[in-house]
Scaffold this active site. Structure first.
Site, PDB file in Angstrom:
ATOM      1  N   HIS A 135     -66.756 -75.892 -15.875  1.00  0.00           N
ATOM      2  CA  HIS A 135     -66.114 -74.837 -14.465  1.00  0.00           C
ATOM      3  C   HIS A 135     -65.145 -73.874 -15.148  1.00  0.00           C
ATOM      4  O   HIS A 135     -65.050 -72.824 -14.808  1.00  0.00           O
ATOM      5  CB  HIS A 135     -65.076 -76.125 -13.685  1.00  0.00           C
ATOM      6  CG  HIS A 135     -64.121 -75.015 -12.858  1.00  0.00           C
ATOM      7  ND1 HIS A 135     -64.571 -74.484 -11.703  1.00  0.00           N
ATOM      8  CD2 HIS A 135     -62.900 -74.588 -13.077  1.00  0.00           C
ATOM      9  CE1 HIS A 135     -63.580 -73.720 -11.146  1.00  0.00           C
ATOM     10  NE2 HIS A 135     -62.653 -73.813 -12.033  1.00  0.00           N
ATOM     11  N   GLU A 136     -64.714 -74.346 -16.239  1.00  0.00           N
ATOM     12  CA  GLU A 136     -63.553 -73.214 -17.016  1.00  0.00           C
ATOM     13  C   GLU A 136     -64.561 -71.968 -17.622  1.00  0.00           C
ATOM     14  O   GLU A 136     -64.007 -71.076 -17.765  1.00  0.00           O
ATOM     15  CB  GLU A 136     -62.923 -74.066 -18.195  1.00  0.00           C
ATOM     16  CG  GLU A 136     -61.886 -75.150 -17.731  1.00  0.00           C
ATOM     17  CD  GLU A 136     -61.020 -74.531 -16.804  1.00  0.00           C
ATOM     18  OE1 GLU A 136     -60.591 -73.262 -17.291  1.00  0.00           O
ATOM     19  OE2 GLU A 136     -60.195 -75.132 -16.263  1.00  0.00           O
ATOM     20  N   THR A 137     -65.814 -72.275 -17.932  1.00  0.00           N
ATOM     21  CA  THR A 137     -66.740 -71.596 -18.695  1.00  0.00           C
ATOM     22  C   THR A 137     -68.010 -71.120 -17.846  1.00  0.00           C
ATOM     23  O   THR A 137     -68.917 -70.504 -18.228  1.00  0.00           O
ATOM     24  CB  THR A 137     -67.263 -72.054 -19.943  1.00  0.00           C
ATOM     25  OG1 THR A 137     -67.764 -73.582 -19.669  1.00  0.00           O
ATOM     26  CG2 THR A 137     -66.039 -72.513 -20.900  1.00  0.00           C
ATOM     27  N   ARG A 284     -65.539 -78.108  -9.833  1.00  0.00           N
ATOM     28  CA  ARG A 284     -65.462 -79.140 -10.883  1.00  0.00           C
ATOM     29  C   ARG A 284     -66.267 -80.342 -10.484  1.00  0.00           C
ATOM     30  O   ARG A 284     -66.782 -81.135 -11.218  1.00  0.00           O
ATOM     31  CB  ARG A 284     -63.988 -79.288 -11.129  1.00  0.00           C
ATOM     32  CG  ARG A 284     -63.119 -78.193 -11.691  1.00  0.00           C
ATOM     33  CD  ARG A 284     -61.561 -78.408 -11.607  1.00  0.00           C
ATOM     34  NE  ARG A 284     -60.929 -77.235 -11.886  1.00  0.00           N
ATOM     35  CZ  ARG A 284     -60.538 -76.805 -13.159  1.00  0.00           C
ATOM     36  NH1 ARG A 284     -61.029 -77.350 -14.281  1.00  0.00           N
ATOM     37  NH2 ARG A 284     -59.702 -75.937 -13.508  1.00  0.00           N
TER      38      ARG A 284
END
Length: 322
Positions: A135-137, A284
């Site tokens: 999710h962060e990337t 996520r």
């Protein structure tokens, strides 16, 4: 007599240095070697006194895992490639950066990571780690080829950062001309996180923050360090997913119960949790469920944090009370 006294004083002086705390917040976030538990007082060991919860700061699994921490038996190269199917797409700025070998190599520095508990627990931890970091990337979108959850690890650093993420700190001073914006799988941010992480993994990230976006092994080490390290009042992501974290009465009153949702709360609860349905939280979860399916493990319950108060709100009220 004087010489004996002098020798005693010298010995006591040296002993005071040798007995300096070894891990945790007392040692700048350092992890114990060989997967040992870090006690609440900053010492390494593998007995109940070191590993019991609450109190234990990191790697709280008790008996240390195998010496290599090799995860190839938990996630294969083909599974890694399937999970991060489009990471090397021409549209992804991080193409060619994140490799299976870099991940396996980095994980060996954290023997408790992906090696705690039974096989199902280990696979859940790997799925959860990649779910959150994907999710962060992510570079995915709703109608992306193979679905939005096949596009994790598309980026290796924050795009167009609006800040240099430098917070005044005597212990972790910002280096001249350096910025501490999000880098790597966990998008490590702020000088104090770079400083603590660098000390723990043996790299000077305060003066060389770009290592997290230029060296794939260091990038994975930084992400796993964040995953394994509790930051009070938050437990570590690792402790939650392997079942070592036991919520307090205050946690339960805030809706924080064991499950993947608490990990989202640890990482970004101040912005995403306690707001009802949230697309970021759902994203996520989508990654995590897909990865659990690939690894052949049940994702469990309590996946969201829609009705959880964030740990950040706990900090606020504690500060207000003080």
């Amino acid at each position: 007599m004087k010489s004996c006294l002098l020798l005693f004083l010298i010995f006591s002086f040296l002993l005071s240095f040798s007995l300096a705390e070894q891990c945790g917040r007392q040692a700048g976030g350092a992890l114990c070697p060989n997967g040992l538990c870090c006690s609440e007082f900053g010492w390494c060991g593998d007995t109940e006194a070191y590993c019991k919860q609450p109190g234990c700061q990191s790697q709280c699994g008790g008996t240390p895992p195998g010496p290599t921490g090799d995860l190839s038996g938990i996630i294969s190269r083909s599974q890694f490639d399937d999970m991060l199917k489009h990471r090397n797409d021409n549209a992804c700025p991080a193409r060619g950066f994140y490799t299976y070998d870099a991940f396996i190599n980095a994980a060996k520095s954290f023997p408790g990571f992906g090696t705690t508990g039974d096989t199902a627990t280990r696979k859940k931890e790997i799925a959860a780690f990649f779910g959150q970091t994907s999710h962060e990337t992510t570079g995915g979108w709703a109608t992306a080829p193979d679905g939005p959850y096949s596009w994790g690890y598309c980026f290796k650093q924050e795009q167009n950062p609006s800040s240099n993420y430098c917070s005044p700190s005597a212990e972790w001073p910002c280096a001249s001309g350096k910025s501490y914006y999000g880098r790597g799988p966990m998008q490590l941010s702020w000088n104090y996180n770079y400083g603590q992480c660098g000390r723990a993994i043996g790299s000077d990230l305060l003066n060389n923050p770009d290592l997290v976006s230029n060296d794939p092994v260091i990038a994975f080490k930084a992400a796993i360090w964040f995953w394994m390290t509790p930051q009070s009042p938050k437990p570590s992501c690792h402790a939650v997913i392997v079942g070592q974290w036991q919520p307090s009465d205050a946690d339960r009153a805030a809706g924080r119960v064991p499950g993947y949702g608490v990990i989202t709360n640890i990482i970004n609860g101040g912005l995403e949790c306690g707001r009802g349905q949230d697309a970021r939280v759902a994203d996520r979860i989508g990654f995590y469920q897909r990865y659990c399916n690939i690894l052949g493990v049940n994702p469990g319950g309590n996946l969201d944090c829609y009705n959880q108060r964030s740990f950040a709100s706990v900090n606020f009220f504690l500060d207000a009370a003080i």
